[in-house]
Design a protein around this motif. Structure first.
Motif, PDB file in Angstrom:
ATOM      1  N   LEU A 194       6.617  13.898 -11.671  1.00  0.00           N
ATOM      2  CA  LEU A 194       5.958  15.078 -11.331  1.00  0.00           C
ATOM      3  C   LEU A 194       4.529  14.862 -10.704  1.00  0.00           C
ATOM      4  O   LEU A 194       4.201  15.307  -9.507  1.00  0.00           O
ATOM      5  N   GLY A 251       4.803  13.200  -7.366  1.00  0.00           N
ATOM      6  CA  GLY A 251       5.690  14.099  -6.375  1.00  0.00           C
ATOM      7  C   GLY A 251       7.234  13.383  -6.184  1.00  0.00           C
ATOM      8  O   GLY A 251       7.727  13.732  -5.068  1.00  0.00           O
ATOM      9  N   LYS A 252       7.660  12.729  -6.950  1.00  0.00           N
ATOM     10  CA  LYS A 252       8.832  12.120  -6.732  1.00  0.00           C
ATOM     11  C   LYS A 252      10.050  13.104  -7.125  1.00  0.00           C
ATOM     12  O   LYS A 252      11.043  12.936  -6.324  1.00  0.00           O
ATOM     13  N   ALA A 253       9.944  13.618  -8.171  1.00  0.00           N
ATOM     14  CA  ALA A 253      10.939  14.623  -8.699  1.00  0.00           C
ATOM     15  C   ALA A 253      10.317  15.510  -9.708  1.00  0.00           C
ATOM     16  O   ALA A 253       9.167  15.490 -10.066  1.00  0.00           O
ATOM     17  N   VAL A 254      11.162  16.704  -9.695  1.00  0.00           N
ATOM     18  CA  VAL A 254      10.554  17.698 -10.676  1.00  0.00           C
ATOM     19  C   VAL A 254      11.809  17.909 -11.787  1.00  0.00           C
ATOM     20  O   VAL A 254      12.801  18.662 -11.617  1.00  0.00           O
ATOM     21  N   HIS A 310      12.652  18.565 -15.854  1.00  0.00           N
ATOM     22  CA  HIS A 310      11.861  18.970 -17.242  1.00  0.00           C
ATOM     23  C   HIS A 310      12.903  18.875 -18.335  1.00  0.00           C
ATOM     24  O   HIS A 310      14.100  19.038 -18.206  1.00  0.00           O
ATOM     25  N   ASN A 334      16.964  18.741 -16.691  1.00  0.00           N
ATOM     26  CA  ASN A 334      17.589  19.038 -15.512  1.00  0.00           C
ATOM     27  C   ASN A 334      16.189  19.101 -14.536  1.00  0.00           C
ATOM     28  O   ASN A 334      15.187  19.441 -14.928  1.00  0.00           O
ATOM     29  N   GLY A 335      16.726  19.265 -13.389  1.00  0.00           N
ATOM     30  CA  GLY A 335      15.502  19.311 -12.405  1.00  0.00           C
ATOM     31  C   GLY A 335      16.113  18.792 -10.905  1.00  0.00           C
ATOM     32  O   GLY A 335      17.337  18.883 -10.693  1.00  0.00           O
ATOM     33  N   VAL A 336      15.242  18.829 -10.065  1.00  0.00           N
ATOM     34  CA  VAL A 336      15.601  18.557  -8.832  1.00  0.00           C
ATOM     35  C   VAL A 336      14.772  17.376  -8.313  1.00  0.00           C
ATOM     36  O   VAL A 336      13.787  16.841  -8.529  1.00  0.00           O
ATOM     37  N   ARG A 342      15.045  15.469  -4.175  1.00  0.00           N
ATOM     38  CA  ARG A 342      15.272  15.597  -2.879  1.00  0.00           C
ATOM     39  C   ARG A 342      16.269  16.614  -2.532  1.00  0.00           C
ATOM     40  O   ARG A 342      17.205  16.169  -1.977  1.00  0.00           O
ATOM     41  N   GLY A 343      16.198  17.496  -3.124  1.00  0.00           N
ATOM     42  CA  GLY A 343      16.995  18.889  -2.986  1.00  0.00           C
ATOM     43  C   GLY A 343      18.168  18.848  -3.905  1.00  0.00           C
ATOM     44  O   GLY A 343      19.047  19.797  -4.054  1.00  0.00           O
ATOM     45  N   TYR A 350      20.517  18.498  -7.326  1.00  0.00           N
ATOM     46  CA  TYR A 350      20.475  18.971  -9.009  1.00  0.00           C
ATOM     47  C   TYR A 350      20.602  17.728  -9.639  1.00  0.00           C
ATOM     48  O   TYR A 350      21.877  16.828  -9.589  1.00  0.00           O
TER      49      TYR A 350
END
Ligand SMILES: [Mg+2]
Ligand SMILES: [Mg+2]
Lengths: 184, 184
Positions: A29, A32-35, A37, A72-74, A76-77, A79
């Protein structure tokens, strides 16, 4: 006089798989690599008190069984959806660690082309494997058809991806995802 | 003698936005359209009792502020993330309905190329708008720069997408997503 040298402990003793994944997600997070949680624990709230001048207090509630996976999260667009499981077993991972509805959820995610997997840690040896949902389904179906109720470590070594515990991030599962889905 | 004809009520009176979205997500799930769930309410658990021969009872817990949005999931491999907001206002949607950390989360999701938006319902008129996160950020920044603290209905009509309340699914937001992201 011998001065005892304080050894820096790079091992992971005492950290749970969940703590390591949370720290990893926090790292992703922040850079800025992935979001991604962890979902909150679902609880059924029965009674709430509203004291004057202070926060509402839940006085009676029960744990509900989660109907999905832990994280789960995002990325590069895409899921991302996964479950984390830890076992004290030495030689195999018992499939009883999964609930039927978790497998069902993973099937639905896979059908929707989400990236879905399990992170399995053998706590005695600190070995971590990333097993894709599609592979897990094969072992699950084998059990359903009367076969063995676990995945052997040998099978995991053959069908899954070993993750070496790191310092930062601790469990770099995105690196495996990059390789598997050609993001790099 | 006049027999009173029981009118079937197609209006949505009494249903909350959350109930309508949950029913919509259930419909999407059952027909294999998308896998989208509401995240559980985050609670800080302080005390748990473990009575003999019955389920654990949470005796003291507090509501935590959610650090993300209400809903997320997967549609055709893509990450979907949204927040639902209802207002009793007649002419504008107050931005005070958002917390700073929710906006921050939506920024992170947008940077990760997730599909991110808000569903806004005006409860007095049952109007529903889908506002993309990128548009919301413009109104949020305007407020931060000293501008108005709300989005007028006129602005919503110009910058967002009206969703007509349906029967099944009730709030067909995927239809708007299809159009916006050329999935159809
Ligand atoms: Mg778990
Ligand atoms: Mg909400």
């Amino acid at each position: 006089i011998k001065t005892p040298v304080k050894k820096i402990n790079y091992s992971n003793r005492g950290m749970t798989l969940e703590e390591d994944i949370n720290a990893t997600n926090q790292y992703y997070l922040e850079c800025g690599k992935a979001v991604i949680h962890k979902k909150p624990t679902p609880v059924q709230i029965v009674q709430v008190d509203y004291p004057k001048r202070s926060a509402a207090v839940i006085k009676e509630a029960y744990f509900k069984q989660a109907s999905t996976t832990d994280y789960n999260g995002v990325y590069r667009g895409k899921y991302i959806d996964f479950e984390a499981k830890e076992t004290k077993s030495l030689q195999s991972f018992p499939l009883s660690n999964f609930h039927e509805h978790q497998i069902k959820h993973m099937h639905l995610v896979a059908e929707q082309k989400g990236i879905c997997f399990v992170l399995i840690r053998f706590s005695s040896t600190d070995e971590i494997f990333l097993l894709q949902a599609e592979q897990l389904f094969i072992f699950w179906d084998r059990m359903k058809n009367g076969g063995r109720k676990s995945i052997t470590k040998k099978e995991l070594l053959a069908c899954s991806h070993t993750i070496i515990l790191g310092f930062q991030p601790r469990i770099d599962y995105i690196k495996v995802i990059d390789r598997l889905y050609h993001f790099d």
